[in-house]
Design a protein around this motif. Structure first.
Motif, PDB file in Angstrom:
ATOM      1  N   PHE A  44      20.031  30.161 -12.894  1.00  0.00           N
ATOM      2  CA  PHE A  44      19.585  29.710 -14.211  1.00  0.00           C
ATOM      3  C   PHE A  44      20.614  30.038 -15.280  1.00  0.00           C
ATOM      4  CE2 PHE A  44      16.971  31.051 -18.033  1.00  0.00           C
ATOM      5  CZ  PHE A  44      16.960  29.785 -18.588  1.00  0.00           C
ATOM      6  N   ARG A  64      22.489  27.203 -17.494  1.00  0.00           N
ATOM      7  CA  ARG A  64      22.298  27.110 -18.944  1.00  0.00           C
ATOM      8  C   ARG A  64      23.560  27.456 -19.723  1.00  0.00           C
ATOM      9  NH1 ARG A  64      18.346  26.736 -22.743  1.00  0.00           N
ATOM     10  NH2 ARG A  64      18.703  27.815 -24.713  1.00  0.00           N
ATOM     11  N   ARG A  78      19.834  17.553 -14.574  1.00  0.00           N
ATOM     12  CA  ARG A  78      20.131  18.892 -15.063  1.00  0.00           C
ATOM     13  C   ARG A  78      19.124  19.294 -16.125  1.00  0.00           C
ATOM     14  NH1 ARG A  78      22.436  20.839 -19.546  1.00  0.00           N
ATOM     15  NH2 ARG A  78      23.274  22.957 -19.413  1.00  0.00           N
ATOM     16  N   LEU A 107      16.612  22.309 -15.677  1.00  0.00           N
ATOM     17  CA  LEU A 107      16.703  23.374 -16.674  1.00  0.00           C
ATOM     18  C   LEU A 107      15.338  23.656 -17.296  1.00  0.00           C
ATOM     19  CD1 LEU A 107      18.834  25.203 -17.888  1.00  0.00           C
ATOM     20  CD2 LEU A 107      19.204  23.512 -19.678  1.00  0.00           C
TER      21      LEU A 107
END
Length: 2023
Positions: free
Chosen positions: A1494, A1498, A1518, A1522
Motif C-alpha cells: 500500500f 500510494r 490503480r 488504492l
C-alpha cells in the motif's frame, strides 16, 4: 384537486344556492363569466362528492338549475362553461337512479332540432356539448334515444360550416353517443354516420378531423358492421390521408382509429352472422309531451341479412401495417402515424400476446420494415425506420409491456433467431440482412442494459453470438455489435478478459490473412470490426478494474505500434486497414486514463507527429490521384481520433508543452486539408479508397476531428495558442452560402420550384447544412459547451409518443456508426434508452456543429478588432443576395447563426468572473444586436425564441443605455409591425430582456412591458397572444415582488381570456383553431398562473380575491383533456400549497394526482412525483392519511416501471427517514412483501389518442390494494378464478434491491434500539437469506450486506426468552448457508469480499464463543487465509477461482482485514485468542507485506511493489485498488499495534523482516528502526496530514484510532532512535502540534501518551538523571531541545483547556467537561514524568513551571470544584521529585529548589490570608483547596524544610485562623489532624507540631464557643488531640493525656450532651489505663468531678430507652457496665 376552503377552514363542498339570473344581469359584462363559472364550479364539486343516493335526491335540482343557463346570452356560454355544465350532467347521471335522464335528453334534443340548423349556433353548441356528456354518463339507459340523437347531431353538421368549434363539438358528442350505444345501431345508421365522419376527416379544421376520427374509432370498436375488407381498406385510405397532415393530434387520433379496427378484426372469429330484424315497439296512444316533437321513426330493418366478417391474425395485422409503411409513396409523416398505430395496437392486445408473438413482431419489423429495399435505398429513410423500430422494440414493448421474464425470453429469441443465424451454415437457413442484424443487436443491447446482472444466466450464449456477428463485414453491424458487447461486458464483467482474448485472437488471425494472398475486402472489414470491438471493450476497464488485465493492454499497444511500423511495407488498401486498426486500438487504450497513458506518452507524441507532418508543397501534390488523397486524409483522421480520445480521458497529462505540440499537429492537418480543398479534385470512381465514402467525406471527417480537438484544448484552458484563422474557417462552414454540400436532386428541384416550406421538413439528413443543436425550443448538446445547466424549456413536451412526433422536425438523424468514438464515451445506462439526439451526426453535420461550438468558444477570447471583423463577415454571409434564390440554405444559415451567437452569449453569462472572456466595444454589441434583431421576427418559432433569448443576454452584457435603446426599439416595432410572427418574436424579446437584465435593472421598463404584453395577450390571433402570454410569464418569474402590483390585473385578464371563446381550441375560426392545436393558450395561461403564484408567495394567504380566482382556474385546468395543461395545473397547485396550505385542499390534490403516477407521459408523471415529494418532506404519513395505504402500492409499482427514477427514490427515502424508527416493523414486513410480490403483467392496457393511459382510477382507500402480500395470487383472486396458471412474476430485481437498501437503512436507524426489531428478526434474516441466494449478483451482494448489518445491530443482543444466549445463536446455520453461495463458481470478487467480512464480524460479535461450535463460518475464514499462502499465487475460495490480479488483491485485503478485525476484537474478547493464535505467525508477515504494498502504491506510484503496480496501474485499476487499500489499511495497522501488546516478540521479529520467531533479543546498542517501521509510521503520518485539496487518507472519526496505533508503534523496540532524526522529528512534532490544536479530546488523549513516551524513551532522557553537574556548561544539546518540544506539546494541551496558565491568554476557556478534566489530569501526569528526563539544572525551571501551573489552577474559580482535587497526587509527586533532586544535587541547586518550595508555600499562605473573609462559593472552595495543598507541601517536603523556617508559624496561624471560618472548619480540622499525626516523622514536622499544638489547645479552651454545623470547635480539636495521643509512643502519652483530658473536660457544658466527651475519654482510657488514672488523679477536684459526671452520663438513646421501659417482662436480662473507676 379541490377548490379553496371556506372561511371556516373546511373543504367540504356545499350545494350552491339556486342560480340567480337577475343577479347575473346586474353584473358587468366582464364579471358575468366569472359568476357563472364560479357557480358551476361549486355545483360540480358538490355533485362530485355525492354518493348514489345523494345524486338521486338532487337530480331535479340540477335539471332545473342547469336549464336556466340555456336561455342566457350566447356570449356567456363559452367553452369552460360548456365543459363544467357537461361535467355536472355526467356526475349526476353516472350515479343514482337517473329518473330525469330521459326528460333531460329529450329536452335537449328538441331544443337543437328547433329552427334551422344554421341558426342560434352558439346556443346549440352549448346543448350539443351537454348531450355528449349525458350519453357518456348514462347512454345505456336511453338506448331508444340514441338514433334520435345521432340523426339530430348529424343534421346540425350542415349548418356548421362556418364554425370549426361547433363542428368539432358535434363530432365529439357523436363519439360519446356511439361509445355507449354504438353496439345497438342498425347498419344503415352506422353507414350514414360512417360517410359523414369520413367526409369530415378532410375538413380544413384539424380539430374536426380529430373528432371525426374518434367517431370512426368508436364505430369500429362498438359496431359489428364494419369488420369487412372494404370497410377496412376504406379506413386505411382515410387514415393514411389523415397521417399526412402537419398536426400531431390528427395522427394520434388516426392511429388510435386504425389500431382499434385492426384489434377488432384480429380478435374476431370468422363466421357468417345472421342478423335478425329489429322490431320496433308500437307507441301507445298516450304519448308524453316530449315525444310529440320527436323526429319520424327510422325505416324498419330487413328481416335477415348475411354479413361476412373477416379475421386477421396478429401476424396479418402487423404485416398489414408494415406493407403500408414500406411503400415509396408515403411520406415521413405517414410513417410516423403508422408507428403510432403499432404503438396503440401493441397496448391494446396486451402483454400476453406480445410475449407470445415477440418473434413475429421482431421478424416483421426487422425483415419486412428495416430490410425492405424501399427503406434501405435511402439513408434518411433507413435511419428513420431504424429509429421507429427501436422505439417500438425498446420504448413500447421492452419498457412498457414486458416484465423481467418476458425480457429474458426476448433475449433468447434475438440470440437464437437472429444473431446465431449469421452466417448461415445450411443452404435454406434464414440469414438476417445487415439491417435486420443491426436492429436485433440494438434491441439486444437495450435488454442487456435494463436487465443488468439479470442477464448473467445467458452470458455464455450472448458472448458467442456477439463475437459471431462482430465478424460481419458491414461497418454498421460492427459498430452495433461493439456497443452491445460493451454493454454486455459492463454487466457481465467476468467476460472482460475472455472477450478481449477472443477478439484479439481473431484480429491477429485476420491480419495475417490480410497480408497474404487471400486478402479481401471482407477480411479488411472484419479487422476493422475487431479493432473497434477491442477499443470499446478495453474502454470499460476503468469501470470494472477488478476484472482487467494489464498484460492484455500492453499486448494491444504493442500490436498497434507494430501495425503502424509495418504499414509502409504493404499496398495502399492493406496499409489503410492496418493504420485504421492500429489507431483504433490506440484510441481505446487512451480511454484507460493517465495511469496507463503517461507510460507511453513520449512514444505517442512521436507517432502522432509522424502521422500529422507538415503539409507538402503544392508542386509535390499535383500528381496525386484521388485514392492517394483519400489515403492521406484517412490516415490523418485516424490519428486525430486517437488524439481526441487522449484529450477526453487524459486532461491531467495535457501540459503547456503537450498542448503546443498538439496544436502544431492540428495546424499541419488543417493546412493539408485546405490544400486538397483548394485543388478541387474530381474524384475518379475507380480510385476510391472505400465504396461508401467519397473524398469529400474524408475531408469533412478530418475537419470534424480537428475542431473536436480544438474544443477539447479550449476546455482545458489551452486555447491561447490557437491560430487566428480558425474563426474564419469555422464561420465559412456554418454561414457561407456557397460552402456546403450539394443538395440532392429532389431537394434542389423543390427549392427552385418555390415549394420550400420549412427547413425542418427536409429529409436528406443534411438539410442545407443546418446544425443539430436545435430541438424544438431548446438548444440541446450545447449546455456543457456553454457552461449552462438550465432546466428544460417548459414549452417542450415530453410525452410517450412525442419522440416520434419530434423526429418529424429533425432533418438530421444521428447513428452510432457516424463516429465510433461515441461508443468509447458511453456510460452505464439503466434505462437502456439513449436519446437519439445524443447519437453522433454525419460528418457533414458534425462539422457544422463543431464549427458553431468553436466559434462560441473562441470569439470572446479575441480582441475587439478581430471580433468586429468576424461579426461583420457573419452579417455579410447572412445578408448575401444569393440566398434569395436558395431559401433552404438561408434558413440553415439563419439557424446556425442564431445558435452560434446564443451559445457565445450563454458562455459569457455564466463566465462573468473570467476576465479573459468578453465582447469588446459597443460596435461589437451593435452588430450582434442587428443580426439577432432581424432573426427575432422570422416565421420559425424555434429560431425566434432562441434569438429573443440571445437578445436578452446581450442586453445583460451591455450597459443601461444599450438596454433602454433596445426596449424602445422593440416597443416601436411591435406598434408598427402587424405581422403576427414578428409581433410574437418581439414580445419574447421583451420577456427575455427583463429576465436576463434582472428585476432591479429592468424595473424602469416593467410598466411599459406589461402594458404592451397584456395588450398583445388580448389579440385574437393565436400566435400573437400565445407568445405574448409566454413572455408575460417570463417577466413575472424574473420580476418577483416588483410584479406584485400587477398581479390583480393580470389574474383578471387571465380569467377573462380563459373564459372567452377566442383563446381555446374550439374557436370558430379554422385558422385560429389549427394554430391553437400547435400551441395551447390554455396551457400558457396555466403557466402564467403558476408564475403569479410565485410572485405572490406567502402573500397569497392575504389576498382572498386573487386566491379565489386562482383556485377556480387551476381546479378547472387540472381537469382538462390536454395532459400538458394538467402538468402546469399540478405545478401551480403544488406551489400554491407551499405558500398557502390552509387554503387549498391537500386531500383532494393527493387523491386526484395519484391516477397519473404511472402515466406514460413523462412530464405528467414527473409533476405528480414532484408534488408528492414536496408534501412528503413535511409529513409523509399525512399523504397516506389523505390517500389511504393504496398509494404505497402505486409508488412501488411505479418505481418498478422505472427503477432509475430519482424522484421516486427520493420519495421513498424521505418516507423511510421519517418512519424508519417509529414504523420499523412495518418496514420489515413491507420489504419482505416486495421480495415475494407477484405482478400480473398479462392484463391489457391501451393508450388513447392523447397519450394518456386509460386505466381505472386506483382505489386508494382499499387496504387490499396497499398490501404487498401474495393475496392477489390466492385461490380467490381473479387470476386464479380465471384458471390462469401463470398469475404473475416478481417485481424487477432493481426494485427488490432498492427495497433491501431500505431495509439496510432501517437496521442502521435502529442500531441503538434493536428491541424495536427483535420480533422481526426471523423475517429480516429470511429476507437476507433469500437475497444472498438469488441469481442476480446485486441482490446477492445486498443480501450479504444485510447479514453484516444484522450482526452489527443484533450481535450483542440477548434472546428475550433465554437471556443467557445470544439472539442470533439460533440463526447460525441460516447465516452460514447464506454465505456459502458467495464462494460459488458464479460469484464475484466483490461478493466474496463482503462475505469474508461477514464471517469475521460473526466470529468477533461473540454470538458463539466456543471455537468448536463456530462451524462453517470459521472454516470459510480459515480456508480463505490458507488460500493466500497456497502455491500457485491464485486465490481460491470454495469453487470461486480468482485469476485477475486486481481481484486477487481485493480479496487478499478482504481476508487480511477480516483477520485483523478479529485481532483487534481479541483485546475485549479472550475467546478470540484461541481463534487467532494458530494463524498469527502467518498473519503478521502478510499484514506487514500488505501495508508495504500500500505504501509503495500510494507514495511510489511509478514503481509499485510486489505486483501492486503490475496489476494496479491499468487505467482506473490503480485507483480502485488504492481505494481498497485505503479502506483496509487502518485495520491492519491497528491489528499490528494490538499484537505488539499481545505477542511483542513475534511481531517485532516480523517487523524486522524475519519470518520465524527467534528468542534472541534485540541488540541494546542497535538504535536503528525495525525494517517495517517507516512503512507503518509513514502511512499513519500521511493519514493524519490534511491535504489542502481535502484528499485525506483517513476520516475524522478514524484519527483517534490511528493515534492509538501510533502510540503502540512508537516504542524503542520498533522505532529505535530513528524517530529522533532531525527532519523526521521536526515533521512529526509539527503534525502533533496541529493535531493537538485542531482535534478533540479523544485525539488528545492518545497523543499525550505518545508525547510522554517519546520523551521518556529519548536517548538523552537516559542520561538526564546522571548529569547532575552539567550546570557548569550553558550548552543545551539538540536532544534536549527535542525533549522541550515534546514537553511543550503537552503543556499546549493544558493551555488550550485552561488559557489562564498562559501569560498571553487570548482564547476563552473551554467548558470543563469530564473529558477536559481527564485530559488535564493526564497532561499534568505526563508533565511530571517528562520533567524527570531532563538534567537537574533544567529541572529547576521546569519544577517552577509546574508549581506555577498549579498556582494558576488555584487562582481559577472554575477549577476549584472538580479539577484541583484530582491534581493533589500529581502535585505530591512533583514535590517528592523536587525533594529527591535536592538530595542528589549540590548546594547551589539545593538552595534553588528549596527556595522554589518555600515560595510556593508562602504563596499558599498568602492566598489563605487574602481570602480569610470570603463567603462566595468559589472563595470557600479555594480556601479548602489551599489548606489541603499546604498539607501536601508540608508532608512531601518535610525532609528538606528547616525546623527554624519562619513560615512554620505563619502556616500554623493560618490553619488555626481557618478554624474560625465555619465554611472551612471541617477541612481545617482534617489538615491540623494530619499535620499533628505526622509530626514525628522529621525535625521539621516536630517543630511544626510544637507550634501548632499549643495554638489548638488555646483555641479549644477559649471561653466562647464557635460552632460550625452544630459541632463545636473545641470538640473538633479534642478529637484531634485524642487521635494525636493515639499516634504517640508510650513515653509521650502521659504528657499528651495531661493536655488532652483537661481540654476535653473544658469542652463539656452543663446544657450540652456529653456523648462525644465520654467517647473521647473512653478512647484515652483504652490507650493506657494506668496512665489515664495517673493523669486523672492529678486533676483538680472540679476537674475530677467533671470527669466522673461525664463518664456516668448516659447516652441520649439510653435515656429514651429507659423512659420506654414500661414492661420489664418484655426485656431480657441486661448487663450494666461498671462506671465507677474508684475515684
Amino acid at each position: 384537486m379541490a377548490h379553496l376552503s371556506t372561511s371556516t377552514g373546511t373543504f367540504d363542498p356545499v350545494l350552491p344556492s339556486e342560480f340567480d339570473a337577475s343577479r347575473l344581469q346586474s353584473l358587468s359584462a366582464d364579471k358575468q363569466h366569472v359568476f357563472i363559472f364560479s357557480w358551476l364550479s361549486d355545483l360540480y364539486r358538490f355533485l362530485e362528492s355525492l354518493d348514489n343516493d345523494g345524486a338521486s335526491a338532487h337530480q331535479m335540482f340540477v335539471k332545473n338549475e342547469l336549464a336556466k343557463l340555456i336561455p342566457l346570452s350566447t356570449t356567456l356560454l363559452t367553452r369552460p362553461i360548456r365543459v363544467l355544465t357537461g361535467k355536472c350532467y355526467y356526475e349526476i347521471f353516472s350515479k343514482g337512479d337517473r329518473k330525469t335522464l330521459f326528460d333531460v335528453i329529450n329536452d335537449h334534443l328538441n331544443a337543437i332540432n328547433n329552427g334551422k340548423s344554421d341558426k342560434n349556433i352558439e346556443s346549440k353548441l352549448f346543448l350539443v356539448y351537454a348531450i355528449g356528456d349525458i350519453f357518456a354518463a348514462g347512454g345505456e339507459s336511453i338506448l331508444a334515444m340514441a338514433a334520435h340523437a345521432i340523426l339530430s347531431l348529424t343534421r346540425l353538421i350542415r349548418g356548421s360550416s362556418n364554425n370549426a368549434g361547433y363542428r368539432s363539438t358535434i363530432f365529439h358528442s357523436i363519439s360519446q353517443v356511439v361509445s355507449t350505444t354504438g353496439s345497438f345501431f342498425d347498419e344503415n345508421l352506422g353507414r350514414d354516420l360512417w360517410k359523414i365522419a369520413k367526409n369530415a376527416t378532410t375538413d380544413k379544421s384539424y380539430l374536426v378531423r380529430v373528432e371525426a376520427l374518434n367517431a370512426l374509432k368508436e364505430l369500429f370498436r362498438t359496431g359489428p358492421h364494419f369488420n369487412n375488407v372494404s370497410d377496412l381498406d376504406g379506413l386505411r385510405l382515410i387514415v393514411l390521408k389523415a397521417f399526412d397532415t402537419p398536426q400531431a393530434l390528427v395522427r394520434k387520433s388516426a392511429a388510435a382509429c386504425w389500431a382499434t379496427a385492426l384489434s377488432a378484426v384480429s380478435t374476431t372469429i370468422t363466421s357468417v352472422v345472421e342478423v335478425p330484424a329489429k322490431k320496433s315497439k308500437k307507441r301507445e296512444n298516450t304519448q308524453s309531451p316530449q315525444d310529440e316533437g320527436a323526429p319520424p321513426q327510422l325505416p324498419q330493418q330487413p328481416t335477415k341479412k348475411v354479413v361476412q366478417h373477416i379475421t386477421y391474425t396478429f401476424e396479418d395485422a402487423v404485416r398489414h401495417l408494415a406493407t403500408a409503411y414500406t411503400k415509396t409513396s408515403v411520406s415521413t409523416k405517414i410513417r410516423a402515424g403508422i408507428i403510432e398505430t403499432y404503438t396503440e395496437l401493441f397496448f391494446m392486445i396486451g402483454t400476453a400476446e406480445i410475449e407470445a408473438n415477440y418473434l413475429t413482431i421482431t421478424k416483421c419489423l426487422l425483415d419486412d420494415v428495416l430490410s425492405n429495399s424501399n427503406i434501405t435505398n435511402n439513408r434518411f429513410r433507413n435511419l428513420t425506420a431504424r429509429r421507429h423500430v427501436q422505439f417500438l422494440l425498446h420504448d413500447v414493448i421492452g419498457q412498457q409491456l414486458l416484465g423481467e421474464t418476458g425480457r429474458i425470453a426476448s433475449v433468447k429469441i434475438l440470440v437464437n433467431e437472429f444473431l446465431k443465424n449469421y452466417p448461415t451454415v445450411m443452404k435454406d437457413q434464414y440469414e438476417p440482412s445487415k439491417y435486420a442484424l443491426t436492429g436485433a443487436i440494438n434491441a439486444l443491447k437495450y435488454f442487456i442494459e435494463v436487465l443488468g446482472s439479470g442477464i448473467l444466466s445467458e452470458q455464455a450464449s450472448l458472448r458467442d453470438a456477439l463475437l459471431l456477428v462482430l465478424q460481419h463485414s458491414n461497418y454498421t453491424v460492427q459498430i452495433a455489435a461493439c456497443s452491445c458487447i460493451r454493454a454486455f461486458v459492463l454487466h457481465a464483467p467476468a467476460q472482460l478478459v475472455p472477450v478481449i482474448n477472443a477478439i484479439m485472437n481473431n484480429l491477429n488471425r485476420d491480419i495475417a490473412v490480410l497480408r497474404g494472398r487471400r486478402s479481401s475486402h471482407d477480411v479488411a472489414g472484419r479487422c476493422v470490426g475487431f479493432a473497434n470491438g477491442l477499443a470499446s471493450v478495453i474502454a470499460i476497464t476503468n469501470l470494472r478494474p477488478q476484472y482487467a488485465s494489464l498484460d492484455l493492454t500492453f499486448r494491444l499497444f504493442s500490436l498497434a505500434t507494430s501495425l503502424l511500423k509495418s504499414s509502409g511495407d504493404v499496398d495502399v488498401r492493406v496499409s489503410t486497414t492496418q493504420i485504421q486498426v492500429a489507431w483504433t486500438l490506440i484510441s481505446g487504450l487512451m480511454s484507460l486514463g493517465p495511469n496507463f497513458v503517461k507510460l507511453h506518452l513520449n512514444q505517442l507524441l512521436l507517432l502522432w507527429k509522424s502521422a500529422l507532418p507538415k503539409p507538402l508543397s503544392k508542386d509535390s501534390v499535383a500528381d496525386k490521384n484521388s485514392l492517394e488523397y483519400s489515403f492521406l486524409l484517412h490516415v490523418r483522421e485516424c490519428a486525430l481520433s486517437s488524439i481526441f480520445v487522449f484529450l477526453l480521458f487524459n486532461a491531467k497529462l495535457v501540459t503547456n508543452d503537450v498542448s503546443k505540440r498538439l496544436i502544431v499537429m492540428l495546424q499541419n492537418t488543417t493546412a493539408f486539408s485546405n490544400l486538397i480543398i483548394s485543388k478541387r479534385i474530381v474524384e475518379d470512381p475507380n480510385m476510391r479508397l472505400s465504396l461508401s465514402l467519397h473524398l469529400e467525406d474524408y475531408e469533412r471527417m478530418v475537419q470534424r476531428r480537428v475542431f473536436q480537438c480544438y474544443i477539447a484544448l479550449i476546455d482545458m484552458n489551452h486555447g491561447d495558442g490557437l491560430p487566428a484563422d480558425i474563426l474564419t474557417s469555422a464561420i465559412s462552414l456554418f454561414a457561407d452560402s456557397d460552402n456546403y454540400s450539394t443538395s440532392p436532386l429532389s431537394t434542389t428541384i423543390a427549392a427552385n420550384a418555390g415549394s420550400f416550406e420549412s427547413i425542418w421538413d427536409v429529409v436528406d439528413n443534411y438539410a442545407y447544412g443546418i446544425n443539430s443543436f436545435i430541438r424544438e425550443f431548446d438548444v440541446v448538446g450545447f449546455e456543457k459547451k456553454s457552461g449552462s445547466s438550465e432546466d428544460k424549456n417548459w414549452l417542450n413536451k415530453n410525452s410517450f409518443l412525442q419522440s416520434i412526433e419530434r423526429a418529424l422536425h429533425e432533418p438530421t438523424i444521428g447513428a452510432q456508426e457516424h463516429d465510433y468514438v461515441h461508443i468509447l464515451r458511453q456510460q452505464e445506462n439503466q434505462s437502456g434508452i439513449e436519446p437519439w439526439h445524443k447519437y453522433p451526426k454525419t460528418a457533414s453535420t458534425a462539422v457544422v456543429d463543431y464549427s458553431i461550438e468553436l466559434f462560441a468558444r473562441l470569439l470572446p477570447l479575441q480582441v475587439e478588432r478581430v471580433q468586429q471583423s468576424i461579426l461583420e463577415q457573419l452579417a455579410s454571409f447572412l445578408g448575401a443576395s444569393s440566398l434569395s434564390k436558395d431559401p433552404g440554405r438561408k434558413a440553415a444559415i439563419t439557424a446556425n447563426t442564431t445558435v452560434a451567437l446564443s451559445g457565445t452569449l450563454k458562455l459569457l453569462s455564466v463566465a462573468k468572473s473570467n476576465q479573459r472572456l468578453g465582447l469588446q466595444g459597443e460596435s461589437v454589441l451593435k452588430i450582434i444586436n442587428e443580426i439577432l434583431g432581424s432573426i427575432a421576427i422570422v416565421d420559425d418559432a424555434s429560431i425566434r425564441l432562441i434569438a429573443a433569448d440571445a437578445l436578452g443576454r446581450l442586453c445583460a452584457i451591455g450597459n443601461h443605455n444599450f438596454t433602454a435603446i433596445q426596449v424602445k426599439k422593440t416597443v416601436d416595432s411591435i406598434v408598427n409591425i402587424r405581422d403576427p410572427n414578428a409581433r410574437a418574436g418581439l414580445a419574447l424579446v421583451l420577456g427575455y430582456i427583463h429576465s436576463h437584465v434582472g428585476g432591479i435593472a429592468a424595473g424602469f421598463y416593467l410598466k411599459t412591458m406589461i402594458g404592451i404584453l397584456m395588450s398583445l395577450s388580448s389579440d385574437p390571433h393565436p400566435t400573437v397572444h400565445y407568445w405574448a402570454l409566454a413572455a408575460l410569464s417570463i417577466i413575472a418569474e424574473s420580476a418577483g415582488l416588483t410584479f406584485s402590483s400587477y398581479t390583480s390585473s393580470t389574474i383578471g385578464m387571465i380569467c377573462t381570456l380563459y373564459l372567452s371563446d377566442t383563446h381555446n381550441l374550439e374557436c370558430s375560426s379554422v385558422l385560429s383553431s389549427n394554430l391553437e392545436m400547435d400551441h395551447s393558450t390554455v396551457e400558457v395561461l396555466a403557466h402564467c398562473i403558476d408564475a403569479l403564484v410565485g410572485v405572490l408567495g406567502p402573500d397569497l394567504q392575504d389576498t382572498p380575491k386573487n386566491r379565489e380566482l386562482i383556485g377556480l382556474l387551476i381546479h378547472e385546468q387540472s381537469s382538462e383533456e390536454d395532459p400538458f395543461v394538467v402538468v402546469e395545473a399540478i405545478k401551480c397547485y403544488q406551489h400554491a400549497i407551499l405558500f398557502a396550505p390552509r387554503f387549498f385542499n391537500i386531500h383532494s390534490f393527493c387523491i386526484k394526482i395519484a391516477k397519473y403516477l404511472n402515466s406514460p407521459i413523462k412530464d405528467l408523471r414527473d409533476a405528480v412525483i414532484d408534488g408528492y415529494y414536496q408534501l412528503a418532506q413535511t409529513n409523509v404519513n399525512e399523504i397516506f392519511r389523505h390517500t389511504g395505504r393504496g398509494l404505497e402500492s402505486l409508488i412501488w409499482l411505479s418505481y418498478d416501471m422505472t427503477p432509475w427514477h430519482e424522484g421516486l427514490k427520493s420519495i421513498i427515502r424521505v418516507w423511510l427517514s421519517q418512519t424508519g424508527i417509529s414504523e420499523a416493523r412495518a418496514w420489515v414486513s413491507r420489504v419482505q412483501a416486495i421480495q415475494v410480490k407477484l405482478v400480473d403483467r398479462k392484463s391489457k392496457r391501451r393508450i388513447n389518442s392523447s397519450g394518456i393511459t386509460v386505466v381505472e382510477e386506483p382505489d386508494l382507500g382499499d387496504e387490499e390494494v396497499a398490501s404487498f402480500a401474495a393475496a392477489e395470487s390466492g385461490p380467490g383472486s381473479k387470476s386464479a378464478a380465471s384458471g390462469n396458471e401463470n398469475i404473475g412474476e416478481p417485481l424487477k430485481w432493481q426494485t427488490r434491491v432498492f427495497a433491501l437498501v431500505c431495509l439496510e437503512k432501517v437496521l442502521a436507524m435502529n442500531r441503538d434500539t434493536p428491541e424495536n426489531l427483535i420480533v422481526k428478526i426471523s423475517d429480516i434474516i429470511r429476507s437476507a437469506f433469500s437475497a444472498s441466494t438469488a441469481t442476480v449478483l446485486e441482490m446477492r451482494i445486498m443480501g450479504v450486506q444485510l447479514l453484516d448489518d444484522i450482526l452489527q445491530t443484533f450481535g450483542s443482543t440477548a434472546d428475550p426468552e433465554f437471556p443467557e444466549f445470544a439472539l442470533l445463536e439460533q440463526y447460525q446455520a441460516q447465516i452460514a448457508s447464506a454465505l456459502t453461495p458467495a464462494f460459488a463458481v458464479d460469484s464475484s470478487p466483490e461478493l466474496a469480499a463482503k462475505a469474508i467480512k461477514v464471517c469475521a464480524n460473526f466470529i468477533a460479535s461473540g454470538i458463539v464463543q466456543d471455537v468448536a461450535k463456530m462451524g462453517r463460518i470459521l472454516k470459510l475464514l480459515t480456508n480463505a487465509l490458507e488460500s493466500l499462502t497456497a502455491e500457485g499465487g491464485t486465490i481460491s475460495l470454495g469453487d470461486l477461482k480468482v485469476l485477475n490480479g486486481n481481484a486477487q488483491i481485493m480479496l487478499k485485503l478482504a481476508i487480511l482485514s477480516a483477520w485483523a478485525e478479529l485481532e483487534v476484537a481479541s483485546a475485549d474478547h479472550d475467546y478470540l485468542l484461541n481463534v487467532i493464535a494458530p494463524h498469527i505467525e502467518i498473519l503478521a508477515p502478510l499484514w506487514l507485506s500488505a501495508l508495504r504494498d500500500f505504501a509503495q502504491l500510494r507514495f511510489e506510484p511509478e514503481t509499485g511493489g510486489n505486483g501492486v503496480n503490475l496489476n494496479g496501474d491499468v487505467g482506473g485499476g490503480r485507483d480502485s485498488i488504492l481505494q481498497v487499500y485505503e479502506s483496509t489499511w487502518l485495520k491492519l495497522v491497528t491489528a499490528i499495534a494490538e499484537l505488539l501488546e499481545q505477542s511483542p516478540d513475534l511481531i517485532i521479529s516480523a517487523l524486522n523482516g524475519s519470518n520465524t520467531l527467534t528468542n534472541e533479543k534485540k541488540d541494546e546498542t542497535n538504535d536503528g528502526p525495525a525494517a517495517f517501521f517507516f512503512v507503518l509510521f509513514g502511512i499513519c503520518f500521511e493519514a493524519l496530514v490534511k491535504a489542502p485539496n481535502g484528499d485525506t487518507l483517513a476520516k475524522k472519526e478514524e484519527i483517534p484510532e490511528i493515534l492509538q496505533a501510533l502510540k503502540k508503534i512508537l516504542i524503542p523496540e520498533v522505532c529505535g532512535n530513528s524517530i529522533y532524526q532531525e527532519l523526521v522529528f521536526a515533521e512529526t512534532i509539527d503534525l502533533f502540534d496541529r493535531t493537538l490544536l485542531t482535534e478533540t479530546y479523544n485525539c488528545q488523549d492518545p497523543l499525550l501518551d505518545i508525547l510522554r513516551n517519546l520523551c521518556l524513551n529519548h536517548p538523552n532522557a537516559k542520561k538526564g538523571g546522571l548529569e547532575v553537574n552539567i550546570g557548569t556548561s550553558d550548552r543545551v544539546t539538540d536532544g534536549i531541545n527535542q525533549m522541550f518540544e515534546l514537553l511543550r506539546g503537552v503543556i499546549t494541551v493544558l493551555v488550550l483547556i485552561h488559557p489562564s496558565i498562559s501569560d498571553f491568554a487570548t482564547n476563552p476557556p473551554r467548558p470543563l467537561t469530564k473529558e477536559a478534566i481527564f485530559i488535564t489530569r493526564k497532561a499534568l501526569d505526563a508533565v511530571k514524568d517528562m520533567i524527570e528526563c531532563f538534567p537537574v539544572h533544567i529541572r529547576i525551571d521546569l519544577y517552577a513551571s509546574v508549581l506555577h501551573i498549579y498556582s494558576c489552577f488555584l487562582e481559577t474559580p472554575s477549577c476549584q470544584e472538580e479539577v484541583i482535587q484530582l491534581l493533589f497526587q500529581p502535585l505530591k509527586d512533583v514535590l517528592r521529585n523536587i525533594v529527591k533532586s535536592c538530595q542528589e544535587s549540590d548546594s547551589e541547586i539545593y538552595t534553588q529548589l528549596l527556595q522554589e518550595i518555600r515560595s510556593f508555600w508562602a504563596l499558599l499562605i498568602s492566598i489563605l490570608e487574602r481570602t480569610a473573609n470570603v463567603s462566595y462559593k468559589d472563595g470557600i472552595l479555594l480556601r479548602k483547596n489551599v489548606l489541603l495543598s499546604m498539607v501536601v507541601v508540608i508532608s512531601s517536603c518535610d525532609q528538606i524544610l528547616s525546623p527554624s523556617d519562619s513560615l512554620i508559624e505563619d502556616c500554623c496561624n493560618s490553619i488555626v485562623d481557618a478554624f474560625n471560618d465555619p465554611n472551612v472548619l471541617p477541612v481545617a480540622s482534617q489538615c491540623a489532624k494530619s499535620l499533628l499525626l505526622t509530626s514525628s516523622r522529621s525535625s521539621f514536622t516536630q517543630m511544626f507540631g510544637q507550634k501548632l499544638l499549643p495554638q489548638l489547645v488555646a483555641l479549644a479552651t477559649r471561653d466562647e464557643d464557635i460552632s460550625s454545623d452544630s459541632v463545636k470547635i473545641s470538640e473538633l480539636i479534642c478529637e484531634i488531640l485524642v487521635e494525636f495521643t493515639k499516634s504517640l509512643d508510650s513515653e509521650r502519652i502521659a504528657p499528651a493525656m495531661a493536655i488532652c483530658i483537661p481540654a476535653i473536660l473544658f469542652s463539656a457544658k452543663e446544657d450540652k450532651p456529653l456523648e462525644s466527651q465520654k467517647r473521647q475519654l473512653v478512647e484515652l482510657a483504652g490507650i493506657d489505663g494506668l496512665t489515664f488514672k495517673n493523669v486523672a488523679a492529678n486533676l483538680t477536684t472540679t476537674q475530677r468531678f467533671q470527669l466522673e459526671r461525664i463518664l456516668r452520663s448516659r447516652s441520649k438513646e439510653g435515656t429514651i430507652a429507659d423512659e420506654d421501659d414500661g414492661d420489664e417482662s418484655q426485656h431480657g436480662p441486661t448487663i450494666e457496665l461498671k462506671m465507677n473507676f474508684g475515684f
